[in-house]
Design a protein around this motif. Structure first.
Motif, PDB file in Angstrom:
ATOM      1  N   GLN A 108      21.544  -1.874  -2.373  1.00 50.19           N
ATOM      2  CA  GLN A 108      20.994  -1.569  -1.049  1.00 50.19           C
ATOM      3  C   GLN A 108      20.427  -2.830  -0.397  1.00 50.19           C
ATOM      4  N   ALA A 109      19.670  -3.602  -1.164  1.00 46.72           N
ATOM      5  CA  ALA A 109      19.017  -4.790  -0.614  1.00 46.72           C
ATOM      6  C   ALA A 109      20.017  -5.874  -0.236  1.00 46.72           C
ATOM      7  N   LYS A 110      21.170  -5.903  -0.884  1.00 45.80           N
ATOM      8  CA  LYS A 110      22.198  -6.906  -0.596  1.00 45.80           C
ATOM      9  C   LYS A 110      22.789  -6.726   0.793  1.00 45.80           C
ATOM     10  N   ARG A 111      22.728  -5.527   1.319  1.00 46.01           N
ATOM     11  CA  ARG A 111      23.334  -5.224   2.622  1.00 46.01           C
ATOM     12  C   ARG A 111      22.363  -5.687   3.716  1.00 46.01           C
ATOM     13  N   TRP A 112      22.312  -6.973   3.966  1.00 44.42           N
ATOM     14  CA  TRP A 112      21.193  -7.560   4.693  1.00 44.42           C
ATOM     15  C   TRP A 112      21.644  -8.460   5.834  1.00 44.42           C
ATOM     16  N   THR A 113      21.009  -8.280   6.990  1.00 50.30           N
ATOM     17  CA  THR A 113      21.150  -9.203   8.112  1.00 50.30           C
ATOM     18  C   THR A 113      19.822  -9.914   8.299  1.00 50.30           C
ATOM     19  N   ALA A 114      19.835 -11.228   8.204  1.00 47.74           N
ATOM     20  CA  ALA A 114      18.615 -12.011   8.372  1.00 47.74           C
ATOM     21  C   ALA A 114      18.353 -12.266   9.851  1.00 47.74           C
ATOM     22  N   LEU A 115      17.104 -12.172  10.249  1.00 46.43           N
ATOM     23  CA  LEU A 115      16.655 -12.489  11.590  1.00 46.43           C
ATOM     24  C   LEU A 115      15.713 -13.683  11.521  1.00 46.43           C
ATOM     25  N   PRO A 116      15.458 -14.328  12.656  1.00 39.62           N
ATOM     26  CA  PRO A 116      14.515 -15.456  12.630  1.00 39.62           C
ATOM     27  C   PRO A 116      13.179 -15.103  11.994  1.00 39.62           C
TER      28      PRO A 116
ATOM     29  N   VAL B  45      24.445 -11.278  15.833  1.00 40.64           N
ATOM     30  CA  VAL B  45      24.368 -11.835  14.481  1.00 40.64           C
ATOM     31  C   VAL B  45      24.520 -13.351  14.468  1.00 40.64           C
ATOM     32  N   ASN B  46      24.896 -13.947  15.599  1.00 42.68           N
ATOM     33  CA  ASN B  46      24.984 -15.408  15.647  1.00 42.68           C
ATOM     34  C   ASN B  46      23.610 -16.058  15.666  1.00 42.68           C
ATOM     35  N   ASP B  47      22.678 -15.463  16.413  1.00 44.61           N
ATOM     36  CA  ASP B  47      21.345 -16.071  16.512  1.00 44.61           C
ATOM     37  C   ASP B  47      20.213 -15.108  16.177  1.00 44.61           C
ATOM     38  N   GLY B  48      20.540 -13.846  15.841  1.00 40.81           N
ATOM     39  CA  GLY B  48      19.522 -12.886  15.469  1.00 40.81           C
ATOM     40  C   GLY B  48      18.792 -12.249  16.625  1.00 40.81           C
ATOM     41  N   ALA B  49      19.242 -12.496  17.850  1.00 37.16           N
ATOM     42  CA  ALA B  49      18.550 -11.942  19.015  1.00 37.16           C
ATOM     43  C   ALA B  49      18.821 -10.449  19.149  1.00 37.16           C
ATOM     44  N   TYR B  50      17.778  -9.697  19.513  1.00 37.54           N
ATOM     45  CA  TYR B  50      17.949  -8.272  19.814  1.00 37.54           C
ATOM     46  C   TYR B  50      18.680  -8.140  21.131  1.00 37.54           C
ATOM     47  N   ARG B  51      19.642  -7.228  21.194  1.00 42.28           N
ATOM     48  CA  ARG B  51      20.425  -7.056  22.413  1.00 42.28           C
ATOM     49  C   ARG B  51      20.114  -5.760  23.151  1.00 42.28           C
ATOM     50  N   CYS B  52      20.143  -4.620  22.446  1.00 42.27           N
ATOM     51  CA  CYS B  52      19.981  -3.367  23.174  1.00 42.27           C
ATOM     52  C   CYS B  52      19.854  -2.201  22.202  1.00 42.27           C
ATOM     53  N   PRO B  53      19.333  -1.069  22.704  1.00 36.96           N
ATOM     54  CA  PRO B  53      19.414   0.168  21.916  1.00 36.96           C
ATOM     55  C   PRO B  53      20.801   0.770  22.031  1.00 36.96           C
ATOM     56  N   ASN B  54      21.136   1.612  21.072  1.00 42.13           N
ATOM     57  CA  ASN B  54      22.414   2.313  21.102  1.00 42.13           C
ATOM     58  C   ASN B  54      22.238   3.630  20.366  1.00 42.13           C
ATOM     59  N   SER B  55      23.248   4.477  20.411  1.00 42.01           N
ATOM     60  CA  SER B  55      23.179   5.727  19.665  1.00 42.01           C
ATOM     61  C   SER B  55      24.561   6.120  19.198  1.00 42.01           C
ATOM     62  N   GLN B  56      24.677   6.421  17.911  1.00 40.98           N
ATOM     63  CA  GLN B  56      25.927   6.907  17.348  1.00 40.98           C
ATOM     64  C   GLN B  56      26.018   8.434  17.424  1.00 40.98           C
ATOM     65  N   GLN B  57      24.901   9.106  17.196  1.00 39.61           N
ATOM     66  CA  GLN B  57      24.920  10.566  17.112  1.00 39.61           C
ATOM     67  C   GLN B  57      24.052  11.245  18.165  1.00 39.61           C
ATOM     68  N   GLY B  58      23.277  10.472  18.897  1.00 42.00           N
ATOM     69  CA  GLY B  58      22.476  11.038  19.966  1.00 42.00           C
ATOM     70  C   GLY B  58      23.228  11.057  21.281  1.00 42.00           C
ATOM     71  N   PHE B  59      22.546  11.517  22.337  1.00 35.60           N
ATOM     72  CA  PHE B  59      23.192  11.614  23.637  1.00 35.60           C
ATOM     73  C   PHE B  59      23.373  10.254  24.289  1.00 35.60           C
ATOM     74  N   SER B  60      22.363   9.390  24.179  1.00 30.78           N
ATOM     75  CA  SER B  60      22.451   8.086  24.819  1.00 30.78           C
ATOM     76  C   SER B  60      21.476   7.123  24.152  1.00 30.78           C
ATOM     77  N   PRO B  61      21.611   5.818  24.436  1.00 32.96           N
ATOM     78  CA  PRO B  61      20.647   4.852  23.886  1.00 32.96           C
ATOM     79  C   PRO B  61      19.231   5.046  24.410  1.00 32.96           C
ATOM     80  N   PHE B  62      19.088   5.732  25.536  1.00 36.85           N
ATOM     81  CA  PHE B  62      17.787   5.836  26.187  1.00 36.85           C
ATOM     82  C   PHE B  62      17.191   7.236  26.107  1.00 36.85           C
ATOM     83  N   THR B  63      17.768   8.055  25.233  1.00 43.45           N
ATOM     84  CA  THR B  63      17.187   9.357  24.930  1.00 43.45           C
ATOM     85  C   THR B  63      16.923   9.416  23.433  1.00 43.45           C
ATOM     86  N   THR B  64      16.195  10.417  23.000  1.00 43.20           N
ATOM     87  CA  THR B  64      15.803  10.479  21.593  1.00 43.20           C
ATOM     88  C   THR B  64      16.591  11.544  20.852  1.00 43.20           C
TER      89      THR B  64
END
Length: 450
Positions: A143-151, A235-254
């Motif tokens: 589990q821990a190996k599946r890792w994206t490093a951020l600044p 993933v090139n610089d670790g910057a946050y880009r945006c919210p998204n949703s795979q199973q919800g209605f939209s990135p801006f709803t809960t």
């Protein structure tokens, strides 16, 4: 939600007794009639469990349910069933590098069995103990190996790829916590040792910072406790880009199941952090800072749930779903309606969220959260949501899996999914029921960690 102010765990004992009777019948039926060659059971279609290929993240809930049934009832048949299935079928999940779900699959099976041995509920056996420990150690490192490093920190990335942080994964941090307690670490090139606790804290902090909103002006829809299912990073610089949703209605709803994952995951980690020495936490920012972001996250999400849920404690699947407005502005001022024609409820979010409310209430000694959790449980244990039809393989009715993809069964003559169950909903209902039962009988506190 309309919180029941005086409900106690003891008052739920008759409902819990019925629940476990029904649960045992469902587990036995699934064990007899489900063909594992079809893949892990995911949700029911017309009352029968079926697989749905995406990732194999639900098998641990099936066999973990057998173990919980023994825990709650003492019936050795379910213990032997759970042990046999764990030994024979769970090994591929231990070394599965393709998913972020190790805390779901492996702590629910190997972890529950080790917990029962530690509690003296099952006989001590050195080789059996070593088997569970080895599986949990290996799982935690995978589990821990599946890792994206951020600044500053990083996160366990979802099956979508290194750019993707899922809200769900905070509940899978259980794997890293147990691995850390078992003295394990992630070993890399040149024997580089990475602390599992460090990765746990960093993932939780990234989730708190980007998946949860606090009414601090991050975007136009920023309100206290709103959550995003997915957070996207460059993933090139670790910057946050945006919210998204795979199973919800939209990135801006809960999406309320994503909300519930964070409610429970944050509350559990608050409990776990209490067990650690200050010296372990000091290199990671210190106890005060870690407690602060976990508590803020837990309170915000639990508050949002209470505010955006029907009076009986069952949420609709997404608080901003397209047709939710058709149920009227007072949708949260009346009981949930799983048979409406606009948008489905999601009882699995309630089963997960109830435990988060209860654990946060205990942690803070705050009756608001405790009573809210008991209110949700009272509804889930009622005839409205407990599946009393012996021909139906599910335990808790009116669960939703993937509404945007249209995967959920819609009965003839209806326009939205209803009447079905999910493996994660059933498992988490059992966990929450066991939690309340142990409180009611003043038994050892139910926890995932050692």
């Amino acid at each position: 939600m309309r919180i029941h102010p005086t409900l106690t765990p003891q008052e739920l004992i008759p409902d819990l007794e019925r629940f476990w009777q029904v649960s045992g019948q469902k587990i036995a039926d699934l064990d007899r009639h489900y063909d594992p060659a079809k893949g892990s059971p995911v949700f029911t279609v017309a009352g029968k469990y079926t697989a749905r290929g995406w990732t194999e993240w639900t098998q641990g809930f099936q066999y973990g349910s057998e173990i919980l049934q023994f825990d709650a009832t003492g019936n050795p048949t379910f213990l032997e069933m759970g042990k046999k299935n764990t030994v024979e079928k769970m090994a591929p999940h231990v070394s599965h590098f393709g998913v972020h779900d190790h805390g779901f699959n492996n702590v629910s099976t190997y972890g529950n069995l080790l917990r029962l041995m530690n509690e003296g509920r099952i006989p001590e056996n050195e080789w059996e103990r070593n088997f569970y420990v080895m599986a949990l150690q290996a799982s935690s490192a995978v589990q821990a190996k599946r890792w994206t490093a951020l600044p500053a920190g990083g996160y366990i990335y979802s099956f979508n790829g290194p750019h993707s942080l899922f809200a769900d994964t905070i509940r899978s941090l259980r794997a890293l916590a147990v691995g850390h307690q078992l003295g394990y670490a992630l070993m890399g090139e040149n024997d580089r040792r990475t602390s599992l606790l460090e990765r746990l804290v960093q993932h939780a902090k990234t989730t708190a910072d980007f998946a949860v909103y606090y009414g601090e002006g991050r975007d136009h829809y920023d309100v206290w406790g709103r959550t995003a299912h997915e957070s996207i990073f460059n993933v090139n610089d670790g910057a946050y880009r945006c919210p998204n949703s795979q199973q919800g209605f939209s990135p801006f709803t809960t999406w309320t199941r994503g909300l519930a994952w964070i409610m429970l995951g944050a509350a559990e980690q608050l409990e776990f952090i209490q067990t650690l020495e200050d010296a372990e936490l000091e290199p990671l920012g210190g106890r005060e800072a870690i407690d602060a972001f976990l508590l803020k996250m837990a309170k915000a999400t639990c508050d949002f749930y209470i505010e955006h849920t029907a009076t009986d404690g069952i949420p609709y699947w997404d608080t901003g779903a397209l047709d939710l407005h058709k149920l009227g502005a007072e949708v949260y001022e009346r009981e949930s309606d799983p048979f409406n024609d606009a948008e489905p409820v999601d009882s699995s979010a309630a089963a997960i969220g109830a435990q988060g409310l209860l654990r946060l209430g205990r942690y803070l000694d705050d009756s608001t959260y405790t009573q809210a959790g008991l209110t949700v449980m009272k509804t889930l244990l009622s005839d409205n949501y407990l599946s009393l039809d012996e021909a139906h393989q599910g335990l808790i009715l009116h669960s939703v899996y993937h509404r945007p993809n249209g995967w959920d069964h819609i009965p003839a003559g209806r326009s939205v999914p209803c009447g079905e169950s999910s493996m994660w909903g059933d498992y988490h209902a059992r966990e929450a029921a066991l939690y309340v039962q142990r409180l009611a009988h003043d038994e050892p506190y139910y926890k995932f960690y050692l």
